[in-house]
Design an enzyme around this catalytic site. Structure first.
Site, PDB file in Angstrom:
ATOM      1  N   HIS A  78       0.845  -1.189   0.000  1.00 36.68           N
ATOM      2  CA  HIS A  78       0.000   0.000   0.000  1.00 36.68           C
ATOM      3  C   HIS A  78       0.883   1.242   0.000  1.00 36.68           C
ATOM      4  O   HIS A  78       1.995   1.229   0.548  1.00 36.68           O
ATOM      5  CB  HIS A  78      -0.918   0.001   1.219  1.00 36.68           C
ATOM      6  CG  HIS A  78      -2.150  -0.826   1.030  1.00 36.68           C
ATOM      7  ND1 HIS A  78      -3.395  -0.425   1.446  1.00 36.68           N
ATOM      8  CD2 HIS A  78      -2.325  -2.039   0.458  1.00 36.68           C
ATOM      9  CE1 HIS A  78      -4.294  -1.356   1.145  1.00 36.68           C
ATOM     10  NE2 HIS A  78      -3.666  -2.339   0.549  1.00 36.68           N
ATOM     11  N   GLU A  80       1.002   4.051   1.553  1.00 37.77           N
ATOM     12  CA  GLU A  80       1.473   4.592   2.824  1.00 37.77           C
ATOM     13  C   GLU A  80       2.668   3.817   3.356  1.00 37.77           C
ATOM     14  O   GLU A  80       3.622   4.382   3.896  1.00 37.77           O
ATOM     15  CB  GLU A  80       0.342   4.581   3.859  1.00 37.77           C
ATOM     16  CG  GLU A  80      -0.831   5.491   3.518  1.00 37.77           C
ATOM     17  CD  GLU A  80      -1.937   4.773   2.751  1.00 37.77           C
ATOM     18  OE1 GLU A  80      -3.108   5.146   2.910  1.00 37.77           O
ATOM     19  OE2 GLU A  80      -1.628   3.826   1.996  1.00 37.77           O
TER      20      GLU A  80
END
Length: 480
Positions: A78, A80
């Site tokens: 992901h 992030e």
């Protein structure tokens, strides 16, 4: 001070300047973007410098069965997580410069033996183009945020720059089944969730009227052993505040949601256990900026701060640090909504981009593009070799840390990485203290556990806020 739009624009422009490799196909593929921005307040002036030091894109996770005991696979891609791992590469390189006497833009010596701290005026900010998956994504729908992709007109239709989104007044949502299908795909963790295909194919209820409140949903599932979502209609579908794991390709993953990871970084710092050996204090994001998307400041506050705000008795160097939460009006040009606007007939089905891009401000291999946890484009015969590894995987970050420790003089090592012995000089009364490197640390797990202050803080956080946080399998952490 920079505005949220300034930060978003800086991150989008940094992404635009990267090579084409790994980027989504305009009008057909979408992705998410996150970045770490270094903020420097210049001494004796009002000048503030802003620099993206790490940037990541991605929406994928690997399943539990694909995890490697060699630490050579990226479990969670992901955006992030990619951005934070790239930042660790950057911080490790900056510490390497510091201990080698070459000077660092980030760190200066601290009072503690072998310890470093941030330069005066330096801080870090976190940007994400979309609300983090998990608890922060459980937010009420509003008239300003129709779900999931309203009929809109963009100020810029190109894929190059940021886009301001404005809902078209009087929008009519004509097909409730299509809308619900889009709602399920709108969560960034959904693309990997093959196990939800049966649920996705079921008929959905029509969109609620303004008098029937509803919420945006997350595809992340509550952790095993804890309370489950009630799955009731509308606002009763989710239970807020739960730890959640990201779905994978047809199986469960061990990757906690980005909301949970950001909450953890808000207490333990984003530097991780290894770099904590060298740092006087944990590193915290002063601000979290979210791009244009469905967003709730109350949900962000709950998910990233309130759940941990009661944690007490943290050891020196750790604290609960609430960031400032801001939202930009600029949308990422490769968001799902913008991709749907740019989609043309004949392009095929709109799909999340399979690649994850990492860029960080380091001199050696700043760009790292991966797919399914390995470098993009590697062949089957390369799997299991260094050629297939991402620079962000655990074993590569571990080796970078070992290089940092090797570059540090024994006398300048942090106490946690050296052993001290008393030695009498020429058998006389004069006794001196000799420093040498510890010889009992071998594996990745050894070095993580030797970071005692970090581990104590993590235990306090687990005991007081996240008792259900899954424990890592030790057999996956024994690589060297």
């Amino acid at each position: 001070m920079a505005t949220a739009d300034d930060i978003a624009q800086l991150c989008y422009e940094t992404f635009k300047a990267l090579p084409r490799r790994g980027k989504p196909e305009p009008g057909r593929e979408w992705t998410l973007l996150a970045a770490v921005v270094k903020i420097t307040q210049c001494a004796n002036s009002d000048t503030v410098e802003r620099e993206v030091v790490s940037l990541g894109t991605g929406t994928k996770c690997i399943g539990q069965s694909a995890m490697s005991p060699k630490g050579d696979v990226l479990n969670d891609s992901h955006a992030e997580v990619i951005a934070r791992r790239g930042c660790i590469r950057y911080l490790t390189q900056q510490l390497h410069r510091a201990v080698s006497g070459r000077g660092s833009d980030v760190f200066c010596r601290a009072a503690g033996s072998g310890k470093w701290r941030l330069q005066p005026g330096v801080s870090f900010l976190f940007f994400t183009s979309h609300t983090p998956c998990g608890d922060a994504s459980i937010i009420p729908m509003t008239d300003r945020q129709p779900q999931p992709c309203p009929t809109i007109k963009s100020d810029q239709g190109t894929a190059g720059g940021s886009v301001k989104r404005k809902p078209k007044s009087g929008t009519v949502l004509k097909n409730s089944k299509r809308l619900c299908r889009e709602e399920q795909l709108a969560d960034e963790e959904k693309p990997d969730d093959a196990q939800d295909s049966e649920e996705s194919s079921q008929d959905c209820e029509p969109s609620p009227s303004p008098t029937e409140p509803d919420i945006h949903r997350t595809g992340a599932k509550s952790v095993q052993g804890g309370p489950a979502d009630p799955l009731l209609p509308r606002t009763g579908y989710h239970t807020a505040g739960l730890l959640r794991v990201k779905p994978g390709r047809g199986e469960l993953t061990l990757s906690l949601s980005c909301s949970d990871k950001l909450a953890r970084w808000g207490v333990l710092g984003f530097q991780g256990a290894l770099l904590s050996h060298y740092l006087e204090e944990a590193l915290y994001f002063s601000t979290v900026v979210v791009g244009m998307c469905p967003y709730s400041p109350e949900s962000m506050q709950r998910a990233l701060y309130t759940r941990c705000s009661h944690v007490l008795d943290l050891c020196a160097g750790f604290s609960v640090r609430p960031p400032v939460f801001l939202q930009s009006k600029l949308e990422f040009p490769f968001s799902q909504a913008q991709t749907e606007l740019q989609h043309t007939a004949g392009q095929g089905r709109i799909t999340p981009c399979g690649a994850a891009i990492s860029w960080c401000n380091v001199p050696d291999q700043p760009l790292d593009v991966t797919a399914s946890g390995y470098k993009q484009g590697v062949t089957k015969k390369d799997l299991g070799t260094a050629k297939a590894r991402s620079a962000l995987c655990k074993v590569e970050l571990f080796h970078s840390f070992l290089s940092l420790a090797s570059a540090t003089k024994a006398s300048a090592l942090p106490d946690s990485l050296r052993k001290n012995s008393l030695e009498s000089e020429n058998s006389g009364p004069c006794v001196c203290l000799l420093a040498s490197r510890r010889t009992d640390l071998h594996t990745y797990l050894d070095y993580k556990e030797a970071s005692e202050a970090y581990q104590q803080a993590w235990q306090q956080l687990r005991n007081q806020a996240f008792p259900l946080w899954p424990r890592s399998d030790r057999n996956l952490l024994l690589f060297q």
